[in-house]
Design an enzyme around this catalytic site. Sequence first.
Site, PDB file in Angstrom:
ATOM      1  N   ALA A  12       0.816  -1.219   0.000  1.00 22.77           N
ATOM      2  CA  ALA A  12       0.000   0.000   0.000  1.00 22.77           C
ATOM      3  C   ALA A  12       0.848   1.266   0.000  1.00 22.77           C
ATOM      4  CB  ALA A  12      -0.950  -0.004   1.199  1.00 22.77           C
ATOM      5  N   ALA A  13       2.131   1.146   0.371  1.00 23.40           N
ATOM      6  CA  ALA A  13       3.011   2.334   0.342  1.00 23.40           C
ATOM      7  C   ALA A  13       3.721   2.478  -0.995  1.00 23.40           C
ATOM      8  CB  ALA A  13       4.039   2.237   1.478  1.00 23.40           C
ATOM      9  N   GLY A  14       3.446   1.585  -1.937  1.00 21.44           N
ATOM     10  CA  GLY A  14       4.145   1.609  -3.229  1.00 21.44           C
ATOM     11  C   GLY A  14       3.433   2.481  -4.250  1.00 21.44           C
ATOM     12  N   GLN A  15       3.967   2.454  -5.473  1.00 21.90           N
ATOM     13  CA  GLN A  15       3.439   3.388  -6.492  1.00 21.90           C
ATOM     14  C   GLN A  15       2.050   2.985  -6.991  1.00 21.90           C
ATOM     15  OE1 GLN A  15       5.290   3.949 -10.224  1.00 21.90           O
ATOM     16  NE2 GLN A  15       5.769   1.780 -10.544  1.00 21.90           N
ATOM     17  N   ILE A  16       1.769   1.717  -7.160  1.00 18.51           N
ATOM     18  CA  ILE A  16       0.398   1.334  -7.548  1.00 18.51           C
ATOM     19  C   ILE A  16      -0.553   1.664  -6.394  1.00 18.51           C
ATOM     20  CG2 ILE A  16      -1.160  -0.566  -8.175  1.00 18.51           C
ATOM     21  CD1 ILE A  16       1.189  -1.887  -9.611  1.00 18.51           C
ATOM     22  N   ARG A  92       9.662  -5.377 -11.883  1.00 25.24           N
ATOM     23  CA  ARG A  92      10.851  -5.654 -12.693  1.00 25.24           C
ATOM     24  C   ARG A  92      11.481  -4.349 -13.175  1.00 25.24           C
ATOM     25  NH1 ARG A  92       9.175  -7.472 -18.838  1.00 25.24           N
ATOM     26  NH2 ARG A  92       7.204  -6.351 -18.936  1.00 25.24           N
ATOM     27  N   ARG A  98       8.873 -10.845 -16.522  1.00 26.51           N
ATOM     28  CA  ARG A  98       8.155 -10.858 -15.242  1.00 26.51           C
ATOM     29  C   ARG A  98       8.464 -12.114 -14.437  1.00 26.51           C
ATOM     30  NH1 ARG A  98       4.151  -9.051 -18.966  1.00 26.51           N
ATOM     31  NH2 ARG A  98       3.853  -6.806 -18.826  1.00 26.51           N
ATOM     32  N   ASN A 105       9.624 -12.877  -5.379  1.00 27.37           N
ATOM     33  CA  ASN A 105       8.264 -12.566  -4.922  1.00 27.37           C
ATOM     34  C   ASN A 105       7.436 -13.753  -4.453  1.00 27.37           C
ATOM     35  OD1 ASN A 105       8.649  -9.847  -5.404  1.00 27.37           O
ATOM     36  ND2 ASN A 105       7.759  -9.891  -7.448  1.00 27.37           N
ATOM     37  N   ASP A 159      -3.816  -5.636 -19.668  1.00 26.84           N
ATOM     38  CA  ASP A 159      -3.558  -6.103 -21.036  1.00 26.84           C
ATOM     39  C   ASP A 159      -4.828  -5.949 -21.888  1.00 26.84           C
ATOM     40  OD1 ASP A 159      -0.927  -7.296 -20.156  1.00 26.84           O
ATOM     41  OD2 ASP A 159      -2.315  -8.455 -18.929  1.00 26.84           O
ATOM     42  N   HIS A 187      -0.149 -13.338 -17.821  1.00 24.91           N
ATOM     43  CA  HIS A 187       0.212 -11.914 -17.893  1.00 24.91           C
ATOM     44  C   HIS A 187       1.720 -11.851 -18.110  1.00 24.91           C
ATOM     45  CE1 HIS A 187       0.541  -7.686 -17.179  1.00 24.91           C
ATOM     46  NE2 HIS A 187       1.314  -7.867 -16.134  1.00 24.91           N
TER      47      HIS A 187
HETATM   48  N1  LIG Z   1      -0.584  -7.585 -13.192  1.00 27.41           N
HETATM   49  C1  LIG Z   1      -0.288  -6.429 -13.754  1.00 27.41           C
HETATM   50  O1  LIG Z   1      -0.863  -6.065 -14.796  1.00 27.41           O
HETATM   51  C2  LIG Z   1       0.745  -5.498 -13.179  1.00 27.41           C
HETATM   52  C3  LIG Z   1       1.540  -5.876 -12.126  1.00 27.41           C
HETATM   53  N2  LIG Z   1       2.494  -5.036 -11.595  1.00 27.41           N
HETATM   54  C4  LIG Z   1       3.283  -5.518 -10.458  1.00 27.41           C
HETATM   55  O2  LIG Z   1       2.779  -4.955  -9.238  1.00 27.41           O
HETATM   56  C5  LIG Z   1       3.796  -5.013  -8.239  1.00 27.41           C
HETATM   57  C6  LIG Z   1       3.891  -3.699  -7.469  1.00 27.41           C
HETATM   58  O3  LIG Z   1       4.317  -2.669  -8.333  1.00 27.41           O
HETATM   59  P1  LIG Z   1       4.639  -1.179  -7.773  1.00 27.41           P
HETATM   60  O4  LIG Z   1       3.556  -0.690  -6.897  1.00 27.41           O
HETATM   61  O5  LIG Z   1       5.025  -0.395  -8.967  1.00 27.41           O
HETATM   62  O6  LIG Z   1       5.933  -1.468  -6.902  1.00 27.41           O
HETATM   63  P2  LIG Z   1       6.564  -0.578  -5.728  1.00 27.41           P
HETATM   64  O7  LIG Z   1       7.955  -1.077  -5.516  1.00 27.41           O
HETATM   65  O8  LIG Z   1       6.330   0.874  -5.949  1.00 27.41           O
HETATM   66  O9  LIG Z   1       5.676  -0.999  -4.473  1.00 27.41           O
HETATM   67  C7  LIG Z   1       5.684  -2.272  -3.952  1.00 27.41           C
HETATM   68  C8  LIG Z   1       5.329  -2.167  -2.491  1.00 27.41           C
HETATM   69  O10 LIG Z   1       5.198  -3.495  -1.994  1.00 27.41           O
HETATM   70  C9  LIG Z   1       5.774  -3.522  -0.715  1.00 27.41           C
HETATM   71  N3  LIG Z   1       6.072  -4.885  -0.311  1.00 27.41           N
HETATM   72  C10 LIG Z   1       7.145  -5.640  -0.610  1.00 27.41           C
HETATM   73  N4  LIG Z   1       7.077  -6.830   0.013  1.00 27.41           N
HETATM   74  C11 LIG Z   1       5.926  -6.840   0.692  1.00 27.41           C
HETATM   75  C12 LIG Z   1       5.280  -7.790   1.535  1.00 27.41           C
HETATM   76  N5  LIG Z   1       5.851  -8.967   1.811  1.00 27.41           N
HETATM   77  N6  LIG Z   1       4.097  -7.458   2.080  1.00 27.41           N
HETATM   78  C13 LIG Z   1       3.528  -6.267   1.823  1.00 27.41           C
HETATM   79  N7  LIG Z   1       4.093  -5.324   1.053  1.00 27.41           N
HETATM   80  C14 LIG Z   1       5.270  -5.605   0.494  1.00 27.41           C
HETATM   81  C15 LIG Z   1       6.986  -2.605  -0.832  1.00 27.41           C
HETATM   82  O11 LIG Z   1       7.482  -2.184   0.440  1.00 27.41           O
HETATM   83  C16 LIG Z   1       6.391  -1.463  -1.652  1.00 27.41           C
HETATM   84  O12 LIG Z   1       5.790  -0.485  -0.822  1.00 27.41           O
HETATM   85  C17 LIG Z   1       5.082  -5.403  -8.993  1.00 27.41           C
HETATM   86  O13 LIG Z   1       5.315  -6.791  -8.814  1.00 27.41           O
HETATM   87  C18 LIG Z   1       4.737  -5.101 -10.441  1.00 27.41           C
HETATM   88  O14 LIG Z   1       5.518  -5.877 -11.342  1.00 27.41           O
HETATM   89  C19 LIG Z   1       2.662  -3.785 -12.090  1.00 27.41           C
HETATM   90  C20 LIG Z   1       1.893  -3.345 -13.146  1.00 27.41           C
HETATM   91  C21 LIG Z   1       0.891  -4.170 -13.768  1.00 27.41           C
HETATM   92  O1  LIG Z   2       5.580  -4.977 -17.179  1.00 27.48           O
HETATM   93  C1  LIG Z   2       5.730  -4.941 -15.939  1.00 27.48           C
HETATM   94  O2  LIG Z   2       6.678  -5.439 -15.323  1.00 27.48           O
HETATM   95  C2  LIG Z   2       4.614  -4.312 -15.158  1.00 27.48           C
HETATM   96  C3  LIG Z   2       3.389  -4.943 -15.671  1.00 27.48           C
HETATM   97  O3  LIG Z   2       3.066  -6.043 -15.336  1.00 27.48           O
HETATM   98  C4  LIG Z   2       2.690  -4.264 -16.761  1.00 27.48           C
HETATM   99  O4  LIG Z   2       2.851  -3.059 -16.970  1.00 27.48           O
HETATM  100  O5  LIG Z   2       1.938  -4.944 -17.451  1.00 27.48           O
END
Ligand SMILES: NC(=O)C1=CN([C@@H]2O[C@H](COP(=O)(O)OP(=O)(O)OC[C@H]3O[C@@H](n4cnc5c(N)ncnc54)[C@H](O)[C@@H]3O)[C@@H](O)[C@H]2O)C=CC1
Ligand SMILES: O=C([O-])CC(=O)C(=O)O
Length: 326
Positions: A12-16, A92, A98, A105, A159, A187
């Site tokens: 929840a503290a991350g960018q998404i 990544r 991925r 992870n 997607d 994905h």
């Molecule tokens: N399925 C999809 O279409 C997509 C998936 N993603 C994935 O979403 C994930 C998060 O991306 P962002 O928010 O950009 O990353 P980010 O690095 O900004 O945030 C991730 C957050 O997760 C936290 N975290 C790490 N381990 C944890 C745990 N064990 N328990 C709870 N929190 C934990 C971190 O401290 C951080 O605050 C990545 O794996 C990214 O690849 C991103 C875009 C699209």
């Molecule tokens: O590509 C990545 O690593 C993040 C993601 O899942 C996406 O944007 O679809």
Amino acid sequence: MKQPVRVTVTGAAGQIGYALLFRIASGAMLGDDQPVILHLLDITPAMDALQGVRMELEDCAFPLLAGVVCTDDPNVGFKDADYALLVGARPRGPGMERKDLLEANAAIFSVQGKAIDQNASKNIKVLVVGNPANTNALIAQRNAPSISPRNFTAMTRLDHNRAMTQIAIKTGKTVNDVTNMTIWGNHSATQYPDLFNAKVSGQTASDLVDQAWLEGDFIPTVQQRGAAIIKARGASSAASAANAAIGHVRSWALGTEGDDWVSMGVYSDGSYGIAEGLIYSFPCRCKDGEWEIVQGVEVNDFSRAKMQASEQELAEERDGVKHLLP
Ligand SMILES: NC(=O)C1=CN([C@@H]2O[C@H](COP(=O)(O)OP(=O)(O)OC[C@H]3O[C@@H](n4cnc5c(N)ncnc54)[C@H](O)[C@@H]3O)[C@@H](O)[C@H]2O)C=CC1
Ligand SMILES: O=C([O-])CC(=O)C(=O)O
């Protein structure tokens, strides 16, 4: 006013998280008559940043926000949760696939699956966003044996949305004219966006474009869009990912529109010959809080080969994390 539901967001503290929480609290995900209590889970070093997010949520004075719980303890994070968006995981960087994140992870989803099993509502709806999303969803699901496997889903809605926009641009239309899009499979770069069943203003999309564009442009653009965003932004998609997560859960909870469908990574029941038990993206319709895989979608030889390649990749990912699958 309805009773509040508990929505857990990990990472929840991350960018998404930052692009997601405010929209959930505004009612965009579960409707503007559904109060929510947000459970924000992150790791210990992120707790200060998480308090900042809580303060900002408070400062929005959202009428639907009935409480905020911040924690680094999965047992607290998932306590009585009705919904969980599992976002927390490493993203990544350039040059990675991925599935290269699997080692970093996968363990997170085994721990969280167990915590969901022990603490959450038995009717919890789980969406896995953290990559590699399909296999992480499988790990969480297998570690939560007291909850139906149907309650664990993975996100391919981003997607799906990407594919809708690409065909709309190509045909000079808007996304409002595009229906029946499907993302099949993982994905990942093997995902298969299907134009043979998608429609633009009621016409079959593949009839409106040539095969060279479909194979050489459309499919790779959708498959590689995440990498293109990482290259351009220096960080992986966040606002569009949050938007897709909102859309996925909203469709699941509140239903899909008319005859149209959405793409969801769901527990395979063997439909379309895909191995049972994989978390595979299918065309799904949702009603009354339940999804169902749309049957009878036409699969030609071209589509079949691509669907099987993605299935094969998911089977390999599954075999690579056997030690985490009870
Ligand atoms: N399925 C999809 O279409 C997509 C998936 N993603 C994935 O979403 C994930 C998060 O991306 P962002 O928010 O950009 O990353 P980010 O690095 O900004 O945030 C991730 C957050 O997760 C936290 N975290 C790490 N381990 C944890 C745990 N064990 N328990 C709870 N929190 C934990 C971190 O401290 C951080 O605050 C990545 O794996 C990214 O690849 C991103 C875009 C699209
Ligand atoms: O590509 C990545 O690593 C993040 C993601 O899942 C996406 O944007 O679809």
